[in-house]
Design a protein around this motif. Structure first.
Motif, PDB file in Angstrom:
ATOM      1  N   ARG A  72     -59.620  29.375 -60.225  1.00  0.00           N
ATOM      2  CA  ARG A  72     -58.028  29.551 -60.029  1.00  0.00           C
ATOM      3  C   ARG A  72     -57.349  28.148 -59.779  1.00  0.00           C
ATOM      4  O   ARG A  72     -56.322  27.921 -60.314  1.00  0.00           O
ATOM      5  N   LEU A  73     -58.152  27.206 -59.054  1.00  0.00           N
ATOM      6  CA  LEU A  73     -57.478  25.793 -58.969  1.00  0.00           C
ATOM      7  C   LEU A  73     -57.365  25.100 -60.043  1.00  0.00           C
ATOM      8  O   LEU A  73     -56.307  24.510 -60.314  1.00  0.00           O
ATOM      9  N   ALA A  74     -58.327  25.312 -60.896  1.00  0.00           N
ATOM     10  CA  ALA A  74     -58.410  24.425 -62.048  1.00  0.00           C
ATOM     11  C   ALA A  74     -57.422  24.868 -63.081  1.00  0.00           C
ATOM     12  O   ALA A  74     -56.491  24.184 -63.532  1.00  0.00           O
ATOM     13  N   ILE A  76     -54.343  26.510 -62.165  1.00  0.00           N
ATOM     14  CA  ILE A  76     -53.189  25.986 -61.545  1.00  0.00           C
ATOM     15  C   ILE A  76     -52.831  24.699 -61.721  1.00  0.00           C
ATOM     16  O   ILE A  76     -51.793  24.238 -62.177  1.00  0.00           O
ATOM     17  N   GLU A  77     -53.847  23.848 -61.624  1.00  0.00           N
ATOM     18  CA  GLU A  77     -53.708  22.527 -61.948  1.00  0.00           C
ATOM     19  C   GLU A  77     -53.429  21.975 -63.291  1.00  0.00           C
ATOM     20  O   GLU A  77     -52.589  21.512 -63.568  1.00  0.00           O
TER      21      GLU A  77
ATOM     22  N   PRO B   6     -60.938  20.126 -64.493  1.00  0.00           N
ATOM     23  CA  PRO B   6     -60.649  18.939 -63.283  1.00  0.00           C
ATOM     24  C   PRO B   6     -61.544  19.062 -62.067  1.00  0.00           C
ATOM     25  O   PRO B   6     -61.801  20.066 -61.729  1.00  0.00           O
ATOM     26  N   PHE B 106     -46.711  23.921 -56.389  1.00  0.00           N
ATOM     27  CA  PHE B 106     -48.453  23.731 -56.139  1.00  0.00           C
ATOM     28  C   PHE B 106     -49.210  23.899 -55.114  1.00  0.00           C
ATOM     29  O   PHE B 106     -50.088  24.767 -54.856  1.00  0.00           O
TER      30      PHE B 106
END
Lengths: 261, 262
Positions: A72-74, A76-77, B6, B106
């Motif tokens: 999820r974080l990847a 969004i980023e 990332p 964000f």
């Protein structure tokens, strides 16, 4: 050892079996088009399972919470940096899934010495203007299934993920019979809840078994509604802001479910 | 090379993500032009009125004694309830507004909660401090005003900053830019002896005062646009109330301005 091709195939097969076993208990997630956009629906007892990714993209996931969170974080980023460096119009689910997430999931799955992602994700992207909505299922091995429209497949106005293949097929069978695109939110939520029930109903994994009737699904749904929380969110086409995500509060979703058709 | 996601972001803020990806501008190491006088040629004002807070800015952009643009928008929307108004180098300021807007979103998306008001105010302060290199080079000075609505306390809040990132909360009004001296004088006078304190002004009265204050600044400061009557260009005036941000249509300003100013 694993360097031998046969052993490698065997290791992958074992790994697949292990992951499928882990995912099997996951509560299904349904996403479908309605008159004003996309609705995402699931029911859960522990944690949030449906998330905002970007202005017009939402995600739901079943699997290990740590892995879902990581993905999820990847996501969004990746969307946020693209939206910042270029523009929000350049952010697309197709690119996010095909070029970034899928290769990473595949690589983790096939590196038999490393840990795979225990996650099965459902993405929904609200189409711009008259463009259709995109629903995309991304599996732990990086494989992608979309709602079609290309290569001769019938276009579908929905996407689902479930713990098992049989459960997902039951949900798909139910949704295929519904006319969803022009429906108001209340109708869409009811349909989504019924589809969720079809995926959640504990049944023998026998493809020959008779599919459950509506009454049976409704009964199971009512039983679950008494003990689990509804999680519902929409991507609204009519939003006056670029952000289309709106979480639907529990009370509102229950009212929508109880309302007369 | 293996395709990789990332590195896990966790609680990392968006500016850090941008820096990691090489998406933030680097401070130039050498000032090739010797000494450049920092300029903040513009006038921005903000004050609290009965319904919330009003933020206004003139439309003129200048380079030395040249007017380069007469329709610049210096009052930027950051989120549903926040405005940032800028005096200073537009390139840096607009970039800052963009970073800020994306940072708040964000944060909301990754952390699954809205950033607190103090957090937002501090975020701008940090961006200004990070920009210090540009300020010292004489090429990127930005002096902003940040206005927002505090939904917990149900009141408008107004902050102004210096170029190094110190933040101050204004009780009634704030002004920045080359014409700010005149504007501050007008607002101070109105607030103290104008018959009605600023906080009691109704929307129409507040808008008219903002236009008149900018016009006063423009009368002595060549870098401030004021109201351009020939081309019918009005300053940008936005208000923040509990309902959100409203951008005032030019027609309403024209009606008020022309109606009252005989």
């Amino acid at each position: 050892m694993i360097e031998e091709p046969y052993r490698w195939v065997e290791a992958i097969a074992n790994r697949r079996e292990y992951i499928e076993h882990q995912l099997a208990v996951g509560s299904p997630i349904v996403a479908l088009s309605y008159a004003d956009g996309v609705v995402l629906f699931t029911m859960s007892r522990e944690r949030q399972k449906v998330f905002e990714i970007y202005d017009r993209i939402a995600m739901g996931g079943i699997g290990h919470p740590g892995d879902i969170e990581r993905l999820r974080l990847a996501a969004i980023e990746l969307c946020s940096t693209e939206g910042f460096a270029r523009s929000a119009h350049d952010v697309s689910l197709r690119r996010l899934a095909n070029y970034s997430l899928s290769p990473a999931l595949k690589a983790a799955f096939e590196q038999v010495y490393g840990a795979p992602y225990l996650a099965r994700l459902l993405f929904a992207e609200l189409g711009r203007g008259d463009a259709p909505n995109l629903f995309l299922r991304l599996d732990y091995d990086g494989s992608i299934q979309t709602n079609g429209g290309n290569f001769g497949r019938t276009f579908e106005e929905w996407g689902v993920v479930a713990g098992t293949k049989a459960a997902a097929e039951r949900m798909e069978r139910l949704l295929r019979e519904e006319e969803v695109t022009k429906a108001p939110l209340s109708h869409a939520v009811k349909t989504a809840a019924l589809a969720w029930s079809a995926g959640h109903l504990p049944l023998a994994e026998d493809p020959e078994a008779k599919p459950p009737g509506r009454e049976e699904l409704k009964k199971h749904l009512d039983a679950q509604l008494a003990q689990a929380a509804i999680e519902c969110a929409v991507l609204e086409r009519s939003s006056t802001l670029p952000i289309t995500w709106r979480p639907v509060p529990e009370a509102e979703s229950r009212a929508l479910l109880d309302g007369q058709p | 090379m293996q395709p990789a996601l990332p590195p896990a972001a966790g609680a990392e803020d968006f500016a850090a993500v941008l820096r990691r990806g090489g998406l933030l501008a680097n401070v130039p190491a050498v000032n090739a032009h010797g000494s450049i006088t920092p300029t903040d040629a513009t006038t921005i004002l903000a004050f609290k009125y009965a319904d919330g807070v009003l933020v206004a800015g003139d439309r003129r952009a200048t380079a030395a004694n040249q007017i380069v643009y007469d329709r610049a928008d210096k009052v930027l929307e950051i989120d549903r309830h926040s405005l940032m108004a800028i005096a200073g180098v537009p390139a840096t300021a607009w970039e800052m507004a963009r970073v800020l807007e994306h940072s708040f979103q964000f944060y909301r998306r990754t952390q699954l909660q809205e950033m607190s008001l103090d957090g937002k105010v501090r975020a701008l302060s940090k961006l200004l401090r990070d920009n210090l290199g540009f300020v010292l080079q004489g090429v990127g000075v930005v002096v902003p005003i940040f206005a927002t609505y505090d939904s917990e306390a149900e009141t408008a809040r107004l902050y102004f900053y210096d170029a190094m990132g110190a933040q101050f909360e204004a009780t009634d009004f704030a002004a920045t830019g080359s014409g700010s001296g005149a504007v501050r004088a007008v607002l101070h006078f109105e607030n103290s002896w104008g018959g009605k304190p600023l906080r009691k002004l109704k929307a129409d009265e507040a808008i008219l005062l903002a236009l008149r204050a900018l016009e006063t600044a423009a009368s002595s400061d060549s870098a401030t646009g004021g109201v351009d009557r020939r081309a019918d260009i009005f300053p940008i005036v936005k208000t923040i109330t509990s309902a959100g941000i409203e951008t005032l249509p030019e027609k309403r300003m024209a009606r008020l301005f022309k109606g009252k100013l005989v």
